[in-house]
Design a protein around this motif. Structure first.
Motif, short mmCIF file in Angstrom:
data_model
loop_
_atom_site.label_atom_id
_atom_site.label_comp_id
_atom_site.label_asym_id
_atom_site.label_seq_id
_atom_site.Cartn_x
_atom_site.Cartn_y
_atom_site.Cartn_z
N ARG A 140 -64.50 -20.36 6.43
CA ARG A 140 -64.73 -21.73 6.01
C ARG A 140 -65.26 -22.59 7.15
O ARG A 140 -65.58 -23.77 6.95
CB ARG A 140 -63.43 -22.34 5.45
CG ARG A 140 -62.88 -21.58 4.26
CD ARG A 140 -61.62 -22.22 3.76
NE ARG A 140 -60.81 -21.28 3.01
CZ ARG A 140 -59.58 -21.53 2.59
NH1 ARG A 140 -59.01 -22.68 2.90
NH2 ARG A 140 -58.91 -20.62 1.92
N GLN A 141 -65.29 -22.01 8.34
CA GLN A 141 -65.88 -22.68 9.49
C GLN A 141 -66.35 -21.62 10.47
O GLN A 141 -65.93 -20.47 10.41
CB GLN A 141 -64.86 -23.61 10.16
CG GLN A 141 -63.65 -22.89 10.73
CD GLN A 141 -62.61 -23.85 11.24
OE1 GLN A 141 -62.08 -24.67 10.49
NE2 GLN A 141 -62.30 -23.76 12.53
N TYR A 142 -67.26 -22.01 11.35
CA TYR A 142 -67.84 -21.08 12.33
C TYR A 142 -67.87 -21.75 13.69
O TYR A 142 -67.92 -22.97 13.78
CB TYR A 142 -69.27 -20.70 11.92
CG TYR A 142 -69.37 -19.93 10.63
CD1 TYR A 142 -69.32 -18.54 10.62
CD2 TYR A 142 -69.52 -20.59 9.41
CE1 TYR A 142 -69.41 -17.82 9.44
CE2 TYR A 142 -69.62 -19.88 8.22
CZ TYR A 142 -69.56 -18.50 8.24
OH TYR A 142 -69.66 -17.79 7.08
N PRO A 143 -67.88 -20.96 14.77
CA PRO A 143 -67.63 -19.51 14.78
C PRO A 143 -66.14 -19.22 14.76
O PRO A 143 -65.33 -20.07 15.13
CB PRO A 143 -68.24 -19.08 16.11
CG PRO A 143 -68.03 -20.27 17.01
CD PRO A 143 -68.19 -21.48 16.11
N LEU A 144 -65.78 -18.01 14.35
CA LEU A 144 -64.40 -17.55 14.38
C LEU A 144 -64.37 -16.06 14.71
O LEU A 144 -65.31 -15.33 14.39
CB LEU A 144 -63.71 -17.75 13.02
CG LEU A 144 -63.32 -19.16 12.59
CD1 LEU A 144 -62.70 -19.11 11.19
CD2 LEU A 144 -62.36 -19.80 13.57
N ASN A 145 -63.26 -15.62 15.30
CA ASN A 145 -63.04 -14.19 15.47
C ASN A 145 -62.62 -13.60 14.14
O ASN A 145 -61.84 -14.19 13.40
CB ASN A 145 -61.95 -13.93 16.52
CG ASN A 145 -62.35 -14.45 17.89
OD1 ASN A 145 -63.54 -14.63 18.17
ND2 ASN A 145 -61.37 -14.69 18.75
N GLY A 146 -63.15 -12.42 13.83
CA GLY A 146 -62.80 -11.75 12.59
C GLY A 146 -61.40 -11.18 12.63
O GLY A 146 -60.71 -11.24 13.64
#
Length: 329
Positions: free
Chosen positions: A58-64
């Motif tokens: 729902r937002q970027y960037p993020l760690n998977g």
């Protein structure tokens, strides 16, 4: 602290990009508990997010990585001290917070689960969201009155992570488990997990009447679509179908007849947002009487961060079997 490695997912001007990057602790999503991650796992949701083929973040960037297990490195919450072994599944990881595909992660203390006695960190990620979902499905069914004496429970998508673990967990809980799969070559695998009957998905014919002959006392459905619609017509009176997947579609073409004539219940399994008190009960089951007997056979694959893209592709093409553990620490 030195920079560390993370599998980071970006979307810049509508272009998806994901891969291993270096980052610092202060770049992580802020929270009370800093964890040195030892293991994560691969779920269908991770494959969608990491490949860019599903709108998960729902937002970027993020760690998977929607799962993680490891050691507390620091905490501003006195309930956790350095060295404590903890885990977390769902709860916004790789959706609104940095997830478990990194050497460090920050967790909200309210969703940080102390590792239950009876599980190792590795075993907790062999289970992960998939095992939690399978156990939550059974928990919902039992709470709704499902008991072994009512008859067998059928599991759809049975060779996947949730399906494989559901077959094993049902067996451990005293239920007779049956399995539906499109992979007839894996019947021996499913029998080894405890399935008493294996059915080829391509050979199924439900009939066209609103109610057909009842075959099973209940079901755990990972597929959705026409398969779920068919199941509603063949479940015995007062049985339950726990639904936790929609790989075959989100539509449900059925009638009210199974519900008002046979008293069928459809139970939604929303594992990501499960309340903390229920989470604790599910993990206690998974560390105790519901702990899968064939966990090593199910979680037969152990990979590293660099292997993730290939595993995502295999999973999304229907080629995966059981569970993949991601070794990080």
């Amino acid at each position: 602290m030195a920079p560390f490695k993370a599998f980071r997912i970006r979307n810049e001007d509508g272009v998806h990009r994901a891969g291993i990057e270096e980052m610092r602790i202060d770049e992580l999503s802020a929270s009370e508990v800093l964890v040195k991650v030892a293991y994560s796992s691969v779920n269908y949701k991770d494959a969608l997010a990491g490949s860019g083929k599903g709108k998960i973040l729902r937002q970027y960037p993020l760690n998977g990585g929607i799962d993680l297990a490891g050691y507390v490195a620091a905490s501003t919450d006195p309930k956790f001290k350095e060295g404590d072994q903890v885990l977390c599944t769902g709860c916004g990881l790789s959706e609104v917070r940095d997830g478990g595909y990194a050497e460090y992660a920050r967790l909200e203390s309210k969703w940080t689960i102390p590792l239950p006695a009876g599980l190792t960190l590795r075993e907790s990620m062999a289970l992960g969201t998939a095992g939690f979902t399978a156990a939550l499905a059974l928990f919902q069914m039992v709470r709704n009155g499902q008991v072994p004496s009512m008859g067998p429970i059928v599991v759809t998508g049975a060779t996947g992570g949730v399906g494989s673990l559901a077959v094993d967990i049902l067996t451990r809980a005293g239920f007779e488990a049956h399995a539906i799969t499109g992979k007839v070559e894996q019947f021996d695998y499913l029998i080894g997990l405890g399935a008493k009957q294996c059915i080829a998905r391509t050979g199924l014919y439900w009939g066209q009447r609103p109610l057909e002959s009842a075959h099973w006392a209940g079901a755990i459905d990972n597929v959705g679509g026409d398969l779920l619609a068919g199941l509603t017509r063949v479940i015995k009176p007062y049985g339950s179908i726990a639904i936790c997947g929609n790989a075959a579609g989100i539509e449900l073409a059925t009638t009210v007849m199974p519900f008002i004539i046979r008293g069928l219940s459809i139970l939604g399994v929303a594992s990501a947002g499960t309340a903390r008190d229920i989470r604790d009960r599910i993990w206690a089951h998974l560390a105790g009487e519901w702990k899968p007997a064939q966990l090593d056979a199910i979680a037969h694959s152990e990979i590293e961060l660099a292997d993730l893209p290939g595993v995502f592709d295999k999973m999304l093409s229907g080629g995966s079997l059981g569970r993949s553990i991601v070794r990080i620490g």
